[in-house]
Design an enzyme around this catalytic site. Structure first.
Site, PDB file in Angstrom:
ATOM      1  N   LYS A 116      13.936  -5.228  10.544  1.00 31.35           N
ATOM      2  CA  LYS A 116      12.893  -4.448   9.861  1.00 31.35           C
ATOM      3  C   LYS A 116      13.467  -3.146   9.313  1.00 31.35           C
ATOM      4  O   LYS A 116      12.998  -2.655   8.282  1.00 31.35           O
ATOM      5  CB  LYS A 116      11.734  -4.158  10.812  1.00 31.35           C
ATOM      6  CG  LYS A 116      11.120  -5.419  11.440  1.00 31.35           C
ATOM      7  CD  LYS A 116      10.647  -6.416  10.402  1.00 31.35           C
ATOM      8  CE  LYS A 116      10.940  -7.833  10.840  1.00 31.35           C
ATOM      9  NZ  LYS A 116      10.694  -8.862   9.845  1.00 31.35           N
ATOM     10  N   GLU A 199       7.374   4.426  12.986  1.00 32.93           N
ATOM     11  CA  GLU A 199       6.574   4.517  11.764  1.00 32.93           C
ATOM     12  C   GLU A 199       5.330   5.325  12.055  1.00 32.93           C
ATOM     13  O   GLU A 199       4.765   5.236  13.144  1.00 32.93           O
ATOM     14  CB  GLU A 199       6.113   3.109  11.305  1.00 32.93           C
ATOM     15  CG  GLU A 199       7.064   2.411  10.370  1.00 32.93           C
ATOM     16  CD  GLU A 199       6.531   1.062   9.885  1.00 32.93           C
ATOM     17  OE1 GLU A 199       5.317   0.815  10.004  1.00 32.93           O
ATOM     18  OE2 GLU A 199       7.340   0.278   9.390  1.00 32.93           O
ATOM     19  N   HIS A 234      -2.803  -9.943  15.999  1.00 29.27           N
ATOM     20  CA  HIS A 234      -1.747 -10.196  15.014  1.00 29.27           C
ATOM     21  C   HIS A 234      -1.635 -11.652  14.612  1.00 29.27           C
ATOM     22  O   HIS A 234      -0.636 -12.077  14.058  1.00 29.27           O
ATOM     23  CB  HIS A 234      -0.410  -9.635  15.493  1.00 29.27           C
ATOM     24  CG  HIS A 234      -0.518  -8.190  15.850  1.00 29.27           C
ATOM     25  ND1 HIS A 234      -1.012  -7.258  14.970  1.00 29.27           N
ATOM     26  CD2 HIS A 234      -0.275  -7.520  16.997  1.00 29.27           C
ATOM     27  CE1 HIS A 234      -1.050  -6.075  15.562  1.00 29.27           C
ATOM     28  NE2 HIS A 234      -0.620  -6.213  16.789  1.00 29.27           N
ATOM     29  N   ARG A 291       9.976 -17.095   4.240  1.00 25.27           N
ATOM     30  CA  ARG A 291       9.621 -18.492   4.482  1.00 25.27           C
ATOM     31  C   ARG A 291       8.355 -18.821   3.703  1.00 25.27           C
ATOM     32  O   ARG A 291       7.708 -17.943   3.158  1.00 25.27           O
ATOM     33  CB  ARG A 291       9.323 -18.681   5.976  1.00 25.27           C
ATOM     34  CG  ARG A 291       8.170 -17.769   6.415  1.00 25.27           C
ATOM     35  CD  ARG A 291       7.620 -18.082   7.775  1.00 25.27           C
ATOM     36  NE  ARG A 291       6.415 -17.317   8.032  1.00 25.27           N
ATOM     37  CZ  ARG A 291       6.352 -16.084   8.489  1.00 25.27           C
ATOM     38  NH1 ARG A 291       7.476 -15.421   8.741  1.00 25.27           N
ATOM     39  NH2 ARG A 291       5.198 -15.480   8.677  1.00 25.27           N
TER      40      ARG A 291
END
Ligand code: MV4
Length: 500
Positions: A116, A199, A234, A291
């Site tokens: 990430k 973040e 999630h 993907r």
């Protein structure tokens, strides 16, 4: 074009890929675990190879066994689907080393997108806004020192993570040490990597992602966004295209940003660039999903493109199916993910035998599934059993069709999330397109439990159905149902088990 493709996956996505291959005239090779001997993808494919016991670590994740099946069958290419090995750089590299085409990005691109922090650096290079934060993996000291600069609330995220795994919110400095330990240990156990970065935490953003296609030789396209704000823990639950929040101007900005990042990553294949979007239409790059995604059908419905055929075409060296100017979005598409989970019991898994299955149909309805009546949903894998997709000229028509299709859908024998979807499709906030990432918890809080009377009626109906099936079997078979065990008793026992 390839003569033969091996599909290194199971369930609805393996079926989806086999369908694309059929239409292209490509022969298909399935692989299966011991739990999947009777699975739809095995029945659908031209050939099938057993690759080991039920746990995916001993079957669908075994690179050596999958490559051996490819060698024995003479397949020239491998489609990885999503999940399992789809974004594993070692698998992509092993395919190439074995002389097989991996239908996906290069191992190098997978490595870049898998980190990430590396992906955030790519976005920066491409002049795409990222959420304020750090672009390097951090030591414990750097986390503590960097936190005040970013400000609270902030997120500690696993660098190897994605999809919310290894992510911890920190609302005040005192919470830093324990959140840091938790994020590192979840990163280590889920991805074998304890690296983290920081973040700024955005409150109640929308989650919007852009579909791209890239041939790896300089041609790149964006195919419009999907609104994915309706998630639980999630896991996406409902997706739609286009987003009710995105206008032509924002779509172009998101599309150009997505393509710029993909170009910087040397991207080849279908892919998705995820963004968080705030109420003022500011957007921030989140991650690249390298993907085909679960929710790709909504994009297919509004663009008229077949993304799996596009992936296969790209891998075979064909030009992209359209030019950017030819991409037109028509109407609106919704996807409800139907999980074998009980929405009335905190979504606990509900594996077992599907006694009755009636699937919806008619105008504007698509049902992507890998299950059938009589199928036993295994406990070993993801509980997604079907994706119900509807299309309409307008969002209102797509919703009406979804309600109708959800009414037609009958699954008896296991619990599913269908009742939850019926609720969402009636919800004023959903109807207004008023979505953010806290949506599901709010709907759930307002969800009353089903009356015990309805539940009792459903159990009696299922038992009666099983009893009548036993009677039919007894009439057809001289030895009677007792030899195979009573399905009536089995159903009753399964229900008793679920109640513990
Ligand atoms: C965020 C965020 C707020 N701020 N990052 C969750 C999934 C993963 N892809 C990233 N996620 C989030 N990242 C910052 N800087 C909020 C979420 C998030 C979320 C995102 C989409 C849908 C549902 C969500 C639920 C909780 C948190």
């Amino acid at each position: 074009m390839f003569q033969k493709i091996l599909i290194a996956n199971r369930g609805e996505i393996a079926v989806r890929v086999i369908r694309a291959c059929r239409e292209l005239g490509v022969r298909t090779v399935a692989v299966f675990s011991e739990a999947d001997r009777a699975a739809t993808h095995v029945r659908f494919a031209d050939q099938a190879y057993g690759i080991g016991p039920a746990p995916s670590s001993e079957s669908y994740l075994r690179i050596d066994r999958i490559l051996e099946a490819a060698r024995q069958s003479g397949a020239e290419a491998i489609h990885p689907g999503y999940g399992f090995l789809a974004e594993n750089p070692a698998f992509a590299a092993a395919c190439e080393a074995a002389g097989l085409t991996f239908i996906g990005p290069s191992a190098r691109t997978l490595r870049l997108c898998g980190s990430k922090t590396a992906a955030r650096r790519l976005a920066r290079q491409a002049n795409v806004p990222t959420v304020p934060g750090t672009d390097q993996d951090l030591s414990d000291e750097e986390v503590v020192a960097g936190a005040p600069t970013i400000g609270f609330p902030l997120l500690i995220k696993a660098a190897a993570g994605g999809g919310g795994k290894g992510m911890r919110i920190v609302r005040e400095p005192g919470e830093l040490p324990s959140a840091l330990r938790a994020a590192r240990s979840e990163g280590q156990s889920s991805f074998g990597d304890s690296a983290v970065y920081l973040e700024k935490y955005l409150e109640r953003p929308r989650h919007i992602e852009m579909q791209i296609l890239a041939d790896g030789a300089g041609q790149l396209l964006y195919l419009g966004e999907r609104e994915c704000s309706i998630q639980r823990r999630h896991q996406k639950v409902v997706e739609e295209a286009p987003s009710p929040f995105v206008d032509e101007a924002l779509r172009r900005r998101l599309g150009e940003a997505a393509v710029a990042i993909a170009a910087a990553a040397g991207y080849r294949n279908a892919g998705t660039v995820e963004f968080l979007v705030d109420r003022d239409r500011n957007f921030y790059f989140l991650e690249v999903n390298a993907r085909l995604q679960v929710e790709h059908p909504v994009t297919e419905m509004v663009t008229g493109l077949d993304l799996v055929k596009a992936q296969i075409g790209i891998a075979a060296g064909s030009p992209l199916p359209v030019r950017q100017e030819e991409v037109r979005l028509r109407g609106c598409a919704l996807e409800c993910r139907i999980y074998a989970e009980d929405p009335f019991r905190n979504f606990i898994p509900s594996p077992g035998r599907i006694a009755v299955l009636r699937r919806p149909g008619g105008p504007g309805v698509r049902d992507d599934t890998g299950v059938y009546e009589g199928y036993e949903v295994p406990v070993h894998y993801d509980p997604l059993i079907a994706k119900l997709i509807t299309w309409g000229e307008s969002r209102a028509e797509a919703i009406q069709r979804m309600r109708r299709a959800l009414q037609e859908y009958t699954i008896i024998g296991i619990q599913t999330t269908i009742p939850f979807h019926r609720r969402v499709m009636e919800d004023p906030k959903f109807l207004a397109g008023d979505l953010d990432t806290t949506y599901v918890e709010a709907v759930l809080a307002a969800l009353p439990p089903p009356t015990s009377r309805n539940r009792r009626a459903a159990i009696i109906a299922a038992a009666l159905h099983a009893y009548l099936q036993d009677q039919e079997a007894a009439a057809a078979q001289p030895q009677g149902p007792a030899a195979a065990g009573s399905r009536w008793l089995h159903t009753a026992r399964q229900d008793a088990l679920r109640r513990r």
